[in-house]
Each structure stands twice: as C-alpha cells, then as structure tokens.
Design an enzyme around this catalytic site. Structure first.
Site, PDB file in Angstrom:
ATOM      1  N   THR A 160      42.633  30.278  48.215  1.00 33.76           N
ATOM      2  CA  THR A 160      43.611  29.188  48.200  1.00 33.76           C
ATOM      3  C   THR A 160      43.166  28.059  49.128  1.00 33.76           C
ATOM      4  O   THR A 160      43.185  26.880  48.741  1.00 33.76           O
ATOM      5  CB  THR A 160      44.997  29.723  48.640  1.00 33.76           C
ATOM      6  OG1 THR A 160      45.394  30.741  47.709  1.00 33.76           O
ATOM      7  CG2 THR A 160      46.033  28.624  48.677  1.00 33.76           C
ATOM      8  N   SER A 163      36.669  34.239  47.033  1.00 35.70           N
ATOM      9  CA  SER A 163      37.606  34.980  47.886  1.00 35.70           C
ATOM     10  C   SER A 163      37.160  36.436  47.978  1.00 35.70           C
ATOM     11  O   SER A 163      36.910  37.078  46.955  1.00 35.70           O
ATOM     12  CB  SER A 163      38.999  34.889  47.262  1.00 35.70           C
ATOM     13  OG  SER A 163      39.890  35.700  47.973  1.00 35.70           O
ATOM     14  N   ALA A 164      37.105  36.982  49.216  1.00 32.67           N
ATOM     15  CA  ALA A 164      36.532  38.321  49.424  1.00 32.67           C
ATOM     16  C   ALA A 164      37.354  39.442  48.793  1.00 32.67           C
ATOM     17  O   ALA A 164      36.802  40.440  48.342  1.00 32.67           O
ATOM     18  CB  ALA A 164      36.376  38.593  50.926  1.00 32.67           C
ATOM     19  N   HIS A 165      38.682  39.290  48.762  1.00 32.87           N
ATOM     20  CA  HIS A 165      39.486  40.453  48.340  1.00 32.87           C
ATOM     21  C   HIS A 165      39.445  40.695  46.838  1.00 32.87           C
ATOM     22  O   HIS A 165      40.011  41.671  46.351  1.00 32.87           O
ATOM     23  CB  HIS A 165      40.931  40.352  48.857  1.00 32.87           C
ATOM     24  CG  HIS A 165      41.829  39.370  48.175  1.00 32.87           C
ATOM     25  ND1 HIS A 165      42.709  39.758  47.195  1.00 32.87           N
ATOM     26  CD2 HIS A 165      42.001  38.042  48.345  1.00 32.87           C
ATOM     27  CE1 HIS A 165      43.400  38.688  46.794  1.00 32.87           C
ATOM     28  NE2 HIS A 165      42.989  37.637  47.474  1.00 32.87           N
ATOM     29  N   THR A 213      38.615  29.235  65.545  1.00 29.40           N
ATOM     30  CA  THR A 213      37.729  30.353  65.880  1.00 29.40           C
ATOM     31  C   THR A 213      37.537  31.248  64.662  1.00 29.40           C
ATOM     32  O   THR A 213      38.496  31.588  63.975  1.00 29.40           O
ATOM     33  CB  THR A 213      38.339  31.163  67.059  1.00 29.40           C
ATOM     34  OG1 THR A 213      38.490  30.267  68.158  1.00 29.40           O
ATOM     35  CG2 THR A 213      37.451  32.327  67.457  1.00 29.40           C
ATOM     36  N   CYS A 254      59.914  37.118  36.553  1.00 25.42           N
ATOM     37  CA  CYS A 254      61.354  37.095  36.379  1.00 25.42           C
ATOM     38  C   CYS A 254      61.963  36.268  37.511  1.00 25.42           C
ATOM     39  O   CYS A 254      61.822  36.617  38.667  1.00 25.42           O
ATOM     40  CB  CYS A 254      61.881  38.513  36.430  1.00 25.42           C
ATOM     41  SG  CYS A 254      63.496  38.649  35.698  1.00 25.42           S
TER      42      CYS A 254
HETATM   43  N1  PLP Z   1      42.017  31.286  42.405  1.00 24.08           N
HETATM   44  C1  PLP Z   1      42.106  32.288  41.530  1.00 24.08           C
HETATM   45  C2  PLP Z   1      41.553  32.125  40.153  1.00 24.08           C
HETATM   46  C3  PLP Z   1      42.725  33.492  41.894  1.00 24.08           C
HETATM   47  O1  PLP Z   1      42.805  34.492  41.003  1.00 24.08           O
HETATM   48  C4  PLP Z   1      43.243  33.614  43.200  1.00 24.08           C
HETATM   49  C5  PLP Z   1      43.952  34.842  43.618  1.00 24.08           C
HETATM   50  O2  PLP Z   1      44.740  35.408  42.870  1.00 24.08           O
HETATM   51  C6  PLP Z   1      43.110  32.517  44.083  1.00 24.08           C
HETATM   52  C7  PLP Z   1      42.493  31.376  43.651  1.00 24.08           C
HETATM   53  C8  PLP Z   1      43.638  32.579  45.485  1.00 24.08           C
HETATM   54  O3  PLP Z   1      42.788  33.329  46.327  1.00 24.08           O
HETATM   55  P1  PLP Z   1      43.360  33.949  47.678  1.00 24.08           P
HETATM   56  O4  PLP Z   1      44.260  35.071  47.304  1.00 24.08           O
HETATM   57  O5  PLP Z   1      42.130  34.408  48.422  1.00 24.08           O
HETATM   58  O6  PLP Z   1      44.043  32.838  48.406  1.00 24.08           O
END
Ligand code: PLP
Length: 394
Positions: A78, A206-208, A244, A332
C-alpha cells in the site's frame, strides 16, 4: 449439513496473505535478537544492521531483475503504491502534466490514491475493461494525452489473477511522455518479474504475499526517476523514505525473496496444475459455474469462480465451517452484499460480481486437499441454492 468431526483445515487464500516460511521466521528472530543496531549508526552495531539490510536489498533486487540501489523499503504494498503515485504526481506537478490514468480493477491502494489526488484537482481516468479482465492497450491509447504524467496498471489482479500486458502499456505511456507504475504485489514471487523486460519506471511489491512478514514491502524506482518523498524525516533510503529501517522485516523479506526465486520454476508448475485440477473439478461437479477472467493469462495459483444463484458470502462461510478458507471480492456492508469492484469493472452482471469466490493456492496445498474441496462443494452449493432467497438469475 453436518460439520465434519475431523476437519482438515485447508487454506486457499494465499492472495490475501501467505504463512511466514519457517526459514524467514528464524532469520527474523535472529535479527531481532542480535542485530538491534540502528542502520544509520556509524559504530559496529549500526554497521551490522546496515550489512543485513544490504544483503536483503540485493536479494529483493534479484527477484525483480533490478539494481539494489533502486530498491526503496516501505511498510508494504500500500505504501509503495501511494509513494509511486503521489511521489510522481508531486514531482511532476510543476511540469503542467496533471492527468493520471489507471484501470478499474486496481487494488484500493491505487484506486483510493487516485481519488485523493482527484480531490486535489488532478484529472484522473479509470480505464474500463471487458469480461476478460485484461486492460486493452487501445483503451489506453484513446485515454492518454500530452498532459498525462503517470499511468498505473497492475501486473496481475489480486481477485482474478489476470496478467496485464504491462510491457505494451508502458510503451504507450512512454511514447506520450508519461511515466509507468505497476503494482506487482500479486506477481513478485509467483512468476518471473523483470523491471527491464516490463519496461516500467516504478514497481511495487509486498513481502507477505510471498511467505515473508507483513508490514514490509518495497518500491523499485528506476534510477533517475523524479519522485518526491512523501514522508518528512531522516535521510534513510538515500533520502527517499524517512524513518529508522524495519531491520527484522527487511531481513525476512530478503530471505523470502531468495526462497521465492529458488522455488519459482517448480512451484509455479505445481500450483498451476493444482489450480487447474480444482477448476476443472468444480466446473464438472457443480452445475452453473463459470470462471471469471481470461483463463489463458493468469498467475498460476489463482482462480475466481462464479456460482449461479449463490451469495458469495454465504458460500465462504459454509466453506469456512468445513475448514476451507477462501475469499470473495464482494463485501457485506450494512446487510447488503456489495459487488466486487473488480468484477463490476469487468462489466460482468451484478449478480456475478456477488456470487463469485476466489481460490488462491500456495505452498502447503496438496492434491488431497484440492480433491476434498471438490468433493464437499456440490452438497454445500445444492443446499445454499435450495435456501437461496436470491431467486433464479441467469
Ligand atoms: N496491491 C495488491 C494487488 C494487493 O493484492 C495488495 C494486498 O492485498 C496490496 C496492493 C497491498 O499490499 P499490503 O497489504 O502490503 O499493503
């Protein structure tokens, strides 16, 4: 339906997030314990932390075919999307280019940043799509003008998995003097990503989403790109992102990037075969089901299926009771089912944007799990259809 007594939990929501790989967790724990120094400090402790960050930076650069010096760590996808769009908009404001283009299937990180900039006077265009879920280069050609500063189109969509023709779209942007950003959050670690082959200027990851920790991501910004930092503070990340550094997060992301790079060829073949097995199994076993989006151009782990005369939310809950975790783009809110903005942007009928489920596969999934999902679905769907107040809609 009776809930199974011995439920085997099956996680099919890897596009939402992935479990942290044990090797990632172990490296992070070691970092938390041993590498507590501030990477900006000149002494031994600081330099130890800095060296760990540099190692991770190289691994992440390798994952997207970039130079380590072009990677800027952020708090996730994000922030990376916000940084790219706001950073370019602010840097180019003085040039008089005040038009931005994106597509209707982007993540909220992009769409809501566009809305925020529109409220501040930027002209924005959101490209419409067709049911393929693929952005048409012709639509971009029609929309782009000499005032366009930036085009932001995602590499692959998170709900339906469709891969966008980013290289072609970036070429169109450049031919008109605009920069190109791509949100590669759903491709990095799943399919090969090369910033050079894509020809983009900015790319968010994004790492997760690839077995790393949450709260850490990166923006790749091509050397020389004008980008205003959007946080004021210290001189970290070569003056581009103050604050940091999150050393354990960065180290974890680096290990996850290395693992993803190593595992990708075999894992993408394995996942696409499992995904196809699931898809074919569901389409055969459950009547009145359809795949959303062009099946030929998708990330290997994702399928999005429409179940006629079903409310996605009810199916999601019924599957959860059976130990199967999936997701829906529809949400919802105040008692009514909001259709998925992605499926709506693809011009699918509203009922399809409300009756679709995303299955996103990952490392721990097995053929046995997929077969179990296929075996329990028909009875769940039959029951929900018989209870459905939605009525018959084609
Ligand atoms: N962009 C896309 C296409 C995503 O699927 C996501 C997460 O669901 C994000 C951005 C946001 O990433 P983060 O959860 O690391 O902020």
């Amino acid at each position: 339906m009776l809930r199974s007594l011995f439920t085997m939990r099956i996680y099919l929501d890897h596009n939402a997030t992935t479990p942290v790989d044990p090797a990632v967790a172990e490296a992070m724990m070691r970092t938390l314990g041993d590498l507590f120094g501030n990477a900006s400090s000149v002494h031994y402790y600081g330099q130890q932390a800095k060296s760990a960050i540099d190692g991770a930076r190289s691994a992440i650069a390798a994952l997207v075919g970039a130079e380590p010096g072009e990677i800027i760590f952020t708090s996730g996808g994000t922030e990376a999307d916000n940084f790219a769009i706001r950073g370019v908009a602010e840097a180019l404001e003085a040039t008089g280019r005040r038009h931005l283009i994106t597509s209707g299937i982007e993540h909220e990180a992009v769409l809501n940043t566009f809305k925020a900039l529109a409220r501040r006077g930027w002209k924005t265009t959101v490209l419409p799509l067709d049911p393929s879920g693929i952005v048409s280069p012709d639509r971009l050609r029609e929309a782009i003008t000499n005032d366009t500063a930036l085009v932001s189109i995602m590499h692959a969509n998170n709900e339906i998995g469709t891969i966008q023709p980013v290289a072609e779209l970036a070429e169109i942007a450049h031919a008109n003097g605009a920069l190109f950003h791509t949100d590669a959050v759903q491709t990095a670690g799943k399919i090969p990503v090369s910033v050079r082959a894509l020809g983009v200027d900015l790319l968010a990851i994004s790492a997760h989403k690839f077995y790393g920790p949450k709260g850490i991501g990166a923006l790749w910004a091509k050397r020389g790109i004008r980008l205003s930092p959007f946080m004021a503070g210290g001189k970290q990340e070569r003056n581009r992102r103050a604050g940091t550094e999150n050393v354990p997060g960065i180290v974890g992301m680096g290990v996850a990037a290395r693992l993803a790079n190593d595992n990708m060829p075999g894992e993408s073949v394995r996942l696409s075969s499992l995904r196809n097995r699931l898809e074919e199994g569901i389409l055969k076993a459950v009547p009145a089901t359809q795949i959303n989006g062009a099946p030929g151009s998708r990330v290997p782990n994702t399928t999005n299926i429409s179940f006629d005369r079903i409310e996605a939310e009810s199916l999601l809950i019924a599957l959860d009771l059976e130990g199967v975790a999936v997701s829906t783009g529809s949400a919802c809110s105040s008692g009514t089912l909001e259709p998925s903005h992605v499926l709506k942007a693809m011009n699918l009928p509203v009922h399809r944007a409300q009756n679709s489920i995303r299955f996103s596969l990952g490392a721990a999934n097995t053929e046995e799990q997929i077969d179990r999902v296929i075996s329990i679905l028909p009875a769940i769907v039959t029951k929900l259809r018989s209870l459905s107040a939605v009525g018959s809609r084609s």
